[in-house]
Design a protein around this motif. Structure first.
Motif, mmCIF file in Angstrom:
data_model
loop_
_atom_site.group_PDB
_atom_site.id
_atom_site.type_symbol
_atom_site.label_atom_id
_atom_site.label_comp_id
_atom_site.label_asym_id
_atom_site.label_seq_id
_atom_site.Cartn_x
_atom_site.Cartn_y
_atom_site.Cartn_z
ATOM 1 N N GLN A 95 0.464 -1.365 -0.232
ATOM 2 C CA GLN A 95 -0.042 0.155 0.064
ATOM 3 C C GLN A 95 0.475 0.997 0.150
ATOM 4 O O GLN A 95 0.517 2.061 -0.374
ATOM 5 C CB GLN A 95 -0.686 0.184 1.594
ATOM 6 C CG GLN A 95 -2.348 -0.784 1.059
ATOM 7 C CD GLN A 95 -3.284 -0.429 0.306
ATOM 8 O OE1 GLN A 95 -3.486 -0.904 -0.324
ATOM 9 N NE2 GLN A 95 -3.727 0.377 -0.359
ATOM 10 N N ARG A 96 1.911 1.059 0.943
ATOM 11 C CA ARG A 96 3.060 2.657 1.027
ATOM 12 C C ARG A 96 3.992 2.826 -0.156
ATOM 13 O O ARG A 96 4.624 3.364 -0.525
ATOM 14 C CB ARG A 96 3.689 2.104 2.154
ATOM 15 C CG ARG A 96 2.531 2.254 3.725
ATOM 16 C CD ARG A 96 3.409 2.985 5.081
ATOM 17 N NE ARG A 96 2.543 2.569 5.832
ATOM 18 C CZ ARG A 96 3.064 2.274 6.997
ATOM 19 N NH1 ARG A 96 4.142 2.343 7.686
ATOM 20 N NH2 ARG A 96 1.638 2.740 7.906
ATOM 21 N N ASP A 152 -4.223 2.324 6.199
ATOM 22 C CA ASP A 152 -3.392 1.785 5.053
ATOM 23 C C ASP A 152 -4.474 1.520 3.923
ATOM 24 O O ASP A 152 -3.808 1.757 3.414
ATOM 25 C CB ASP A 152 -1.974 1.207 5.610
ATOM 26 C CG ASP A 152 -1.005 1.663 6.196
ATOM 27 O OD1 ASP A 152 -0.594 3.074 5.648
ATOM 28 O OD2 ASP A 152 -0.785 1.687 6.965
ATOM 29 N N GLU A 179 7.412 4.652 3.148
ATOM 30 C CA GLU A 179 6.830 5.048 1.798
ATOM 31 C C GLU A 179 7.362 4.584 0.686
ATOM 32 O O GLU A 179 9.759 4.864 0.738
ATOM 33 C CB GLU A 179 5.895 6.624 2.582
ATOM 34 C CG GLU A 179 5.637 7.169 3.824
ATOM 35 C CD GLU A 179 4.570 6.317 3.617
ATOM 36 O OE1 GLU A 179 3.386 6.055 2.751
ATOM 37 O OE2 GLU A 179 3.792 5.774 4.308
ATOM 38 N N ARG A 180 6.845 5.389 -0.268
ATOM 39 C CA ARG A 180 7.499 4.814 -1.705
ATOM 40 C C ARG A 180 8.540 6.105 -1.956
ATOM 41 O O ARG A 180 9.874 5.730 -2.605
ATOM 42 C CB ARG A 180 6.691 5.256 -3.279
ATOM 43 C CG ARG A 180 6.968 4.519 -4.106
ATOM 44 C CD ARG A 180 6.345 4.617 -5.165
ATOM 45 N NE ARG A 180 6.414 4.102 -6.499
ATOM 46 C CZ ARG A 180 6.382 3.132 -7.521
ATOM 47 N NH1 ARG A 180 6.367 2.474 -6.174
ATOM 48 N NH2 ARG A 180 7.751 2.847 -8.083
ATOM 49 N N GLU A 196 10.811 7.100 0.413
ATOM 50 C CA GLU A 196 12.368 6.789 1.280
ATOM 51 C C GLU A 196 12.888 5.611 -0.062
ATOM 52 O O GLU A 196 13.803 5.461 0.319
ATOM 53 C CB GLU A 196 11.375 6.149 2.779
ATOM 54 C CG GLU A 196 10.700 7.612 3.363
ATOM 55 C CD GLU A 196 10.275 7.162 4.501
ATOM 56 O OE1 GLU A 196 11.313 6.630 5.457
ATOM 57 O OE2 GLU A 196 9.090 6.677 4.787
#
Length: 316
Positions: free
Chosen positions: A43-44, A71, A307-308, A310
């Motif tokens: 999801q992230r 989320d 998160e994406r 990062e």
């Protein structure tokens, strides 16, 4: 279309959090469970997911549902059962961030999902159907898992498996081997840790174990090697994928975060499992290594999923 639907356990990891002023051990409540961790990672990273499982009608079950919904995981398939308590895992950490487990699961609600309770529409609408192995430890969840696998295979889902061996949840190692191996013939892509190789294949060497699975019909196999990264195997061969340097605080969810990253890259490739060449699998594992390198810097499973942005920073 749902990118990935996972079935299995969502639970509370009570993680070692030091000593109180009174000299007593403290535990921090973290949401987790291997299939749920994989979905949060996805999801992230920007992918739509759904979950099938069961929690108790208690404070922990309500917390876990709220966590998944926060989320944006589709939780229509997450059932609440007033007859059973939500499964709890107490996690002790050593100085390297490695873990040992003690479970409150006698039985836990996650083991009590039945075949007729499955939301088969969620499975059929999914590109990938993913399971772990803890849903195989007890009935009725074991039979429900096989029923779900049959639905997913009939629907043309890509079949994904990440065994998660916890010795104290099985009556013995022979039972674990039998059940954990029983679902392998369904699988297109799978991951295992280096200490699960012998359980799944009878071969201790990770490269030999991966080759055995691929020769038996798995299209892409990964073996995670802890701080040494991972290796990947396809019909083209096997190769190591080095890790990204990181300072590990808590390894809870490391393998799950790796697999979430790998599945994200697989989905974004647009390839069928049989089309994945070795160099493409390396790229997918590199994504997994990047996600895992960030996960282990924080405490807990779900709370530590990055998160994406990062992850892309690590890859750059």
């Amino acid at each position: 279309m749902i990118d990935v639907t996972a079935m299995g356990e969502v639970l509370i990891d009570f993680t070692d959090a030091g000593i109180s002023d009174a000299g007593q051990k403290l535990f921090e409540r973290n949401p987790g469970g291997a299939p749920a961790n994989v979905l949060v990672a996805l999801q992230r990273l920007g992918h739509q997911t759904a979950f099938l499982g069961k929690v108790g009608d208690d404070m922990h079950g309500r917390f876990l549902r709220a966590t998944m919904e926060a989320d944006n995981i589709d939780a229509r398939g997450l059932l609440t059962d007033p007859s059973y308590f939500t499964t709890l895992a107490f996690v002790a950490l050593d100085e390297q961030g490695d873990r040992s487990f003690s479970f409150a699961r006698k039985p836990g609600a996650d083991t009590q999902i039945t075949t007729d309770e499955l939301d088969t529409r969620l499975i059929a609408e999914s590109r990938v159907f993913h399971i772990g192995s803890l849903s195989l430890t007890d009935e009725p969840a074991r039979s429900a898992t096989f029923a779900a696998l049959d639905v997913a295979r009939s629907a043309g889902c890509v079949m994904s498996y990440d065994p998660n061996y916890r010795a104290n949840l099985w009556p013995g190692v022979e039972a674990a081997m039998e059940q954990m191996r029983a679902v392998v013939p369904y699988m297109d892509i799978m991951k295992m840790s280096d200490n699960e190789c012998e359980l799944l294949t009878g071969r201790r060497d990770p490269a030999e174990a991966a080759r055995a699975l691929v020769s038996g019909g798995v299209k892409v196999c990964c073996v995670t090697l802890g701080s040494e990264g991972a290796l990947v195997c396809t019909k083209d061969g096997v190769t190591a994928v080095p890790p990204f340097k990181t300072e590990a605080v808590d390894t809870t969810g490391a393998g799950d975060s790796f697999w979430g990253g790998f599945l994200a890259a697989f989905l974004e490739s647009g390839l069928a499992p049989a089309e994945v060449a070795l160099d493409e699998a390396v790229g997918m594992a590199r994504m997994g290594n990047a996600v895992a390198s960030l996960c282990v810097r924080k405490r807990g499973g779900i709370p530590a999923m990055p998160e994406r942005a990062e992850v892309l920073g690590v890859l750059a």
